[in-house]
Design a protein around this motif. Structure first.
Motif, PDB file in Angstrom:
ATOM      1  N   TRP A 178     -16.794  28.248 -32.640  1.00  0.00           N
ATOM      2  CA  TRP A 178     -17.839  27.553 -33.100  1.00  0.00           C
ATOM      3  C   TRP A 178     -17.561  26.439 -33.918  1.00  0.00           C
ATOM      4  CZ3 TRP A 178     -22.006  31.650 -34.947  1.00  0.00           C
ATOM      5  CH2 TRP A 178     -22.639  32.433 -33.477  1.00  0.00           C
ATOM      6  N   VAL A 238     -16.687  33.074 -33.305  1.00  0.00           N
ATOM      7  CA  VAL A 238     -17.153  32.356 -34.341  1.00  0.00           C
ATOM      8  C   VAL A 238     -16.173  31.331 -34.771  1.00  0.00           C
ATOM      9  CG1 VAL A 238     -17.943  32.741 -36.790  1.00  0.00           C
ATOM     10  CG2 VAL A 238     -18.786  34.058 -34.880  1.00  0.00           C
ATOM     11  N   GLY A 297     -21.179  35.368 -41.682  1.00  0.00           N
ATOM     12  CA  GLY A 297     -21.133  36.702 -42.162  1.00  0.00           C
ATOM     13  C   GLY A 297     -22.269  37.190 -42.733  1.00  0.00           C
ATOM     14  N   GLY A 357      -6.901  36.526 -45.993  1.00  0.00           N
ATOM     15  CA  GLY A 357      -7.268  37.144 -47.327  1.00  0.00           C
ATOM     16  C   GLY A 357      -8.701  37.816 -47.531  1.00  0.00           C
ATOM     17  N   ASP A 358      -9.090  37.933 -48.760  1.00  0.00           N
ATOM     18  CA  ASP A 358     -10.461  38.410 -49.225  1.00  0.00           C
ATOM     19  C   ASP A 358     -11.079  37.489 -50.180  1.00  0.00           C
ATOM     20  OD1 ASP A 358      -8.880  38.931 -51.289  1.00  0.00           O
ATOM     21  OD2 ASP A 358      -8.721  41.160 -51.151  1.00  0.00           O
ATOM     22  N   PHE A 371     -26.218  47.033 -38.157  1.00  0.00           N
ATOM     23  CA  PHE A 371     -25.056  46.463 -37.735  1.00  0.00           C
ATOM     24  C   PHE A 371     -24.425  47.503 -36.879  1.00  0.00           C
ATOM     25  CE2 PHE A 371     -21.855  43.039 -37.344  1.00  0.00           C
ATOM     26  CZ  PHE A 371     -22.574  42.000 -36.937  1.00  0.00           C
ATOM     27  N   CYS A 377     -24.653  39.659 -34.374  1.00  0.00           N
ATOM     28  CA  CYS A 377     -25.847  39.019 -35.319  1.00  0.00           C
ATOM     29  C   CYS A 377     -26.855  38.803 -34.531  1.00  0.00           C
ATOM     30  CB  CYS A 377     -25.094  37.654 -35.831  1.00  0.00           C
ATOM     31  SG  CYS A 377     -25.148  36.433 -34.794  1.00  0.00           S
ATOM     32  N   ASN A 380     -33.107  35.055 -37.317  1.00  0.00           N
ATOM     33  CA  ASN A 380     -32.232  34.597 -36.547  1.00  0.00           C
ATOM     34  C   ASN A 380     -32.619  34.357 -35.187  1.00  0.00           C
ATOM     35  OD1 ASN A 380     -29.482  33.831 -36.855  1.00  0.00           O
ATOM     36  ND2 ASN A 380     -28.749  35.474 -35.865  1.00  0.00           N
ATOM     37  N   PRO A 439     -16.641  36.085 -39.982  1.00  0.00           N
ATOM     38  CA  PRO A 439     -16.638  37.411 -39.848  1.00  0.00           C
ATOM     39  C   PRO A 439     -15.814  38.395 -39.041  1.00  0.00           C
ATOM     40  CG  PRO A 439     -18.383  36.624 -38.408  1.00  0.00           C
ATOM     41  CD  PRO A 439     -17.416  35.405 -38.793  1.00  0.00           C
ATOM     42  N   PHE A 440     -15.997  39.625 -38.840  1.00  0.00           N
ATOM     43  CA  PHE A 440     -15.054  40.671 -38.000  1.00  0.00           C
ATOM     44  C   PHE A 440     -15.519  40.328 -36.712  1.00  0.00           C
ATOM     45  CE2 PHE A 440     -18.216  43.731 -38.976  1.00  0.00           C
ATOM     46  CZ  PHE A 440     -18.189  44.231 -37.724  1.00  0.00           C
ATOM     47  N   LYS A 467     -10.475  42.355 -41.329  1.00  0.00           N
ATOM     48  CA  LYS A 467     -10.482  43.551 -40.340  1.00  0.00           C
ATOM     49  C   LYS A 467      -9.753  43.448 -39.289  1.00  0.00           C
ATOM     50  CE  LYS A 467     -14.561  45.011 -42.973  1.00  0.00           C
ATOM     51  NZ  LYS A 467     -15.966  44.641 -43.119  1.00  0.00           N
ATOM     52  N   VAL A 516     -11.301  33.472 -50.604  1.00  0.00           N
ATOM     53  CA  VAL A 516     -12.507  32.584 -50.522  1.00  0.00           C
ATOM     54  C   VAL A 516     -12.744  31.850 -51.827  1.00  0.00           C
ATOM     55  CG1 VAL A 516     -14.913  32.938 -50.125  1.00  0.00           C
ATOM     56  CG2 VAL A 516     -13.211  34.337 -48.469  1.00  0.00           C
ATOM     57  N   CYS A 572     -26.191  33.781 -41.381  1.00  0.00           N
ATOM     58  CA  CYS A 572     -25.826  35.085 -41.878  1.00  0.00           C
ATOM     59  C   CYS A 572     -26.452  36.273 -41.207  1.00  0.00           C
ATOM     60  CB  CYS A 572     -26.563  34.930 -43.508  1.00  0.00           C
ATOM     61  SG  CYS A 572     -25.520  33.976 -44.705  1.00  0.00           S
TER      62      CYS A 572
HETATM   63  P1  NAD Z   1     -19.093  39.662 -44.387  1.00  0.00           P
HETATM   64  O1  NAD Z   1     -19.847  38.999 -45.030  1.00  0.00           O
HETATM   65  O2  NAD Z   1     -18.406  41.120 -45.102  1.00  0.00           O
HETATM   66  O3  NAD Z   1     -17.323  38.926 -44.233  1.00  0.00           O
HETATM   67  C1  NAD Z   1     -17.434  37.654 -43.837  1.00  0.00           C
HETATM   68  C2  NAD Z   1     -16.472  36.746 -44.428  1.00  0.00           C
HETATM   69  O4  NAD Z   1     -16.753  36.875 -45.707  1.00  0.00           O
HETATM   70  C3  NAD Z   1     -14.825  37.429 -44.190  1.00  0.00           C
HETATM   71  O5  NAD Z   1     -14.134  36.514 -43.877  1.00  0.00           O
HETATM   72  C4  NAD Z   1     -14.804  38.278 -45.270  1.00  0.00           C
HETATM   73  O6  NAD Z   1     -13.503  38.274 -45.951  1.00  0.00           O
HETATM   74  C5  NAD Z   1     -15.494  37.085 -46.550  1.00  0.00           C
HETATM   75  N1  NAD Z   1     -15.894  38.108 -47.545  1.00  0.00           N
HETATM   76  C6  NAD Z   1     -16.395  39.512 -47.707  1.00  0.00           C
HETATM   77  N2  NAD Z   1     -16.787  39.800 -48.778  1.00  0.00           N
HETATM   78  C7  NAD Z   1     -16.653  38.659 -49.558  1.00  0.00           C
HETATM   79  C8  NAD Z   1     -16.968  38.323 -51.065  1.00  0.00           C
HETATM   80  N3  NAD Z   1     -17.483  39.511 -51.858  1.00  0.00           N
HETATM   81  N4  NAD Z   1     -16.611  37.303 -51.760  1.00  0.00           N
HETATM   82  C9  NAD Z   1     -16.228  36.224 -50.748  1.00  0.00           C
HETATM   83  N5  NAD Z   1     -15.652  36.410 -49.292  1.00  0.00           N
HETATM   84  C10 NAD Z   1     -16.029  37.804 -48.923  1.00  0.00           C
HETATM   85  O7  NAD Z   1     -19.432  39.884 -42.998  1.00  0.00           O
HETATM   86  P2  NAD Z   1     -18.788  40.868 -41.615  1.00  0.00           P
HETATM   87  O8  NAD Z   1     -18.992  42.351 -42.230  1.00  0.00           O
HETATM   88  O9  NAD Z   1     -17.352  40.553 -41.661  1.00  0.00           O
HETATM   89  O10 NAD Z   1     -19.734  40.417 -40.508  1.00  0.00           O
HETATM   90  C11 NAD Z   1     -20.897  41.065 -40.362  1.00  0.00           C
HETATM   91  C12 NAD Z   1     -21.855  40.001 -40.775  1.00  0.00           C
HETATM   92  O11 NAD Z   1     -21.948  38.666 -40.194  1.00  0.00           O
HETATM   93  C13 NAD Z   1     -23.372  40.547 -40.256  1.00  0.00           C
HETATM   94  O12 NAD Z   1     -24.152  40.548 -41.275  1.00  0.00           O
HETATM   95  C14 NAD Z   1     -23.685  39.641 -39.139  1.00  0.00           C
HETATM   96  O13 NAD Z   1     -25.135  39.629 -38.785  1.00  0.00           O
HETATM   97  C15 NAD Z   1     -23.229  38.455 -39.639  1.00  0.00           C
HETATM   98  N6  NAD Z   1     -23.011  37.532 -38.617  1.00  0.00           N
HETATM   99  C16 NAD Z   1     -23.741  36.523 -38.520  1.00  0.00           C
HETATM  100  C17 NAD Z   1     -23.633  35.727 -37.447  1.00  0.00           C
HETATM  101  C18 NAD Z   1     -24.733  34.366 -37.555  1.00  0.00           C
HETATM  102  O14 NAD Z   1     -24.376  33.452 -36.768  1.00  0.00           O
HETATM  103  N7  NAD Z   1     -25.902  34.535 -38.029  1.00  0.00           N
HETATM  104  C19 NAD Z   1     -22.531  35.582 -36.501  1.00  0.00           C
HETATM  105  C20 NAD Z   1     -21.901  36.822 -36.641  1.00  0.00           C
HETATM  106  C21 NAD Z   1     -22.014  37.907 -37.880  1.00  0.00           C
END
Ligand code: NAD
Length: 498
Positions: A159, A156, A226, A205-206, A385, A282, A411, A149-150, A178, A210, A249
């Motif tokens: 990790w 991360v 994410g 990428g996006d 968030f 998170c 969490n 995630p961003f 991002k 993935v 998540c």
């Molecule tokens: P996100 O889910 O939008 O993106 C995460 C990753 O998934 C990115 O690499 C993105 O490119 C990819 N992605 C986005 N949309 C996608 C799709 N439709 N199909 C496939 N891949 C896709 O998350 P974010 O906004 O970057 O990060 C914030 C989120 O991450 C928050 O919900 C936060 O709680 C969570 N987070 C969780 C933890 C944890 O350990 N539980 C840690 C950090 C962040």
């Protein structure tokens, strides 16, 4: 303007004819600062192919030699700390000191991975039968993927891949589009540390990239961190393709304030955990549960501090909180504040509409504080968030525990109290993977493991620590008979101890 590409087989691939790109921004100013290449199915294929080709030699490299690469990598991360922190702040927006904090927490996982010979040394039982010995060893799983995630562009990924690489796997990282630059520097530093080409690759990428990773036949394991919607999709798709998967998540972390809590410490804890990194963690605390009659005093102490938060560019050493990551995210978080007001919560501090002189186009939101939030409200149920803290009032401990446990996320959860009974009952009964007793953000240290419960995780393994070693290895158990009572003739019954 930067062009941010991939890193495949030890080389940068910056531009690709006809490539798709997404813009990257500096959240402190709103300026476009770069464009990132969005990987196609073919480009993902090159990265996985490079990782698969590099795998056998790396897996066969003795664990102490793999550990030495990790030692050198740790040293390089420390020596490049200022440069790396500046890069995080430039694309993410968090303060420089906070960026250093995430780097240090990531480096701790590299330190853990330096101990890999000890962690992989296996189990041996002699004489399980006459002249029969058995041993179990952990082998690498193959090409591993990280989708990150961003909000922690360094921590991360750290990790995941130090443990995966130390276990003898190769790796393809797909960072957030991002803030994608840092991953490429991590790849350069790994190469400088002596990691052979192809063992660690970055594909930006996006969804297209993935999806290509999730269905690629040569990918063995997928780690995702994410949002819950994307994580559930990633977990289901990866496992449907026969891959090992873990998806960490979203969250809505509660901090229960008991009437006997040390309020000075509690308020400081809520400020740091609610508004640090603009609430984009998170493990951020987004709900304070005021137990008994403590609500009025809690609000009275919190409100002036939230009002006085120093919001500014992450490069300003006086800033306590930087901007949000994108214009869209700023609009989304401000929209939640509008919703909270419409739902009838009391907005005690309103941070909307903040404009900073000289940074008028930055994505800033001041700290927001809601009182009298109820569990049926959207601002209570959803992960916002952003720098928005909700106070929910409950009559007693039982109601507080029930509230935390009925939320879909699990969490982290914390309790602030001086009462050992309450602390112990909370720890035992709370449905969350990480618990803080007078600790607001209980992110486990690298030699424990990180992971939530309920819809904060999909899969049965946490990240890093021994859970990480388990996820990135598969067990092989060998039974040997060299000497002893070896007779000829077939045995047609299930072998049992003689
Ligand atoms: P996100 O889910 O939008 O993106 C995460 C990753 O998934 C990115 O690499 C993105 O490119 C990819 N992605 C986005 N949309 C996608 C799709 N439709 N199909 C496939 N891949 C896709 O998350 P974010 O906004 O970057 O990060 C914030 C989120 O991450 C928050 O919900 C936060 O709680 C969570 N987070 C969780 C933890 C944890 O350990 N539980 C840690 C950090 C962040």
């Amino acid at each position: 303007m930067d062009t941010i590409g991939h890193f495949i087989n030890g080389q940068h691939a910056g531009t690709v004819p006809g490539g798709r790109f997404a813009a990257t921004f500096n959240p402190a100013t709103g300026e476009q600062i770069g464009q990132v290449l969005l990987g196609t199915v073919d480009q993902v294929g090159f990265a996985v192919k490079a990782a698969a080709a590099a795998l056998p030699a790396w897996a066969a490299t003795p664990a102490p030699a793999r550990a030495r690469v990790m030692f050198r990598f740790k040293d390089l991360l420390e020596r490049n700390m200022d440069r790396l922190a500046a890069l995080i702040t430039r694309e993410h927006g968090k303060t420089i000191e906070d960026a250093k904090g995430e780097l240090i927490r990531g480096i701790e996982v590299v330190e853990f991975a330096c101990g890999i010979p000890h962690l992989l040394k296996g189990e041996f039982s002699d004489q399980v039968g006459r002249g029969v010995d058995t041993f179990s060893m952990r082998h690498p799983v193959g090409v591993c993927v990280g989708i990150t995630p961003f909000n922690f562009p360094a921590m991360v990924p750290l990790w995941m891949f130090p443990v995966a690489l130390a276990c003898g796997n190769s790796f393809v990282l797909k960072p957030s589009e991002k803030d994608p630059s840092l991953a490429l520097v991590l790849a350069e530093l790994l190469a400088e540390a002596g990691l052979p080409a192809g063992v660690f690759n970055v594909v930006n990428g996006d969804k297209e990239a993935v999806d290509a990773l999730l269905s690629h036949p040569q990918v063995a394991a997928v780690s995702f961190v994410g949002s819950t919607a994307v994580g559930e999709y990633v977990y289901r798709t990866a496992t449907a393709h026969g891959k090992r998967a873990q998806a960490l998540c979203g969250a809505k972390n509660h901090l229960v304030v008991m009437p006997d809590a040390d309020l000075d410490r509690t308020v400081d804890a809520l400020m740091g955990s609610g508004y640090g990194s603009a609430g984009e963690r998170c493990m951020a605390v987004s709900v304070a549960v005021a137990v008994g009659g403590i609500g009025d005093e809690l609000i009275a102490r919190l409100a002036p501090k939230v009002q006085a938060l120093k919001v500014g560019p992450g490069t300003d050493p006086d800033s306590e909180m930087g901007p949000l990551v994108t214009k869209e995210h700023l609009a989304k978080v401000s929209g939640y504040v509008d919703t909270g007001v419409a739902e009838g919560a009391k907005l005690v501090v309103d941070g909307r509409g903040l404009k900073l002189q000289g940074h008028e186009n930055g994505y800033y939101l001041g700290g927001c504080l809601f009182d009298h939030v109820t569990p049926d409200m959207k601002i209570y149920r959803d992960e916002i968030f952003g720098p928005v803290l909700s106070v929910v009032r409950v009559p007693g401990f039982d109601e507080a525990l029930r509230l935390v446990n009925e939320h879909e996320y699990g969490n982290g959860a914390a309790i602030f109290t001086r009462n050992g009974d309450a602390a112990r009952a909370f720890d035992y009964g709370v449905l969350a993977g990480m618990v803080g007793i007078n600790v607001p953000i209980p992110v486990p240290i690298a030699y424990h493991s990180f992971g939530g419960w309920k819809r904060s995780i999909f899969g049965d393994r946490n990240v890093y620590g021994l859970e990480g070693v388990g996820f990135y290895t598969r067990l092989k158990t060998t039974t040997t008979r060299w000497t002893g009572d070896v007779r000829g003739g077939a045995e047609f019954v299930m072998p049992v101890l003689a």
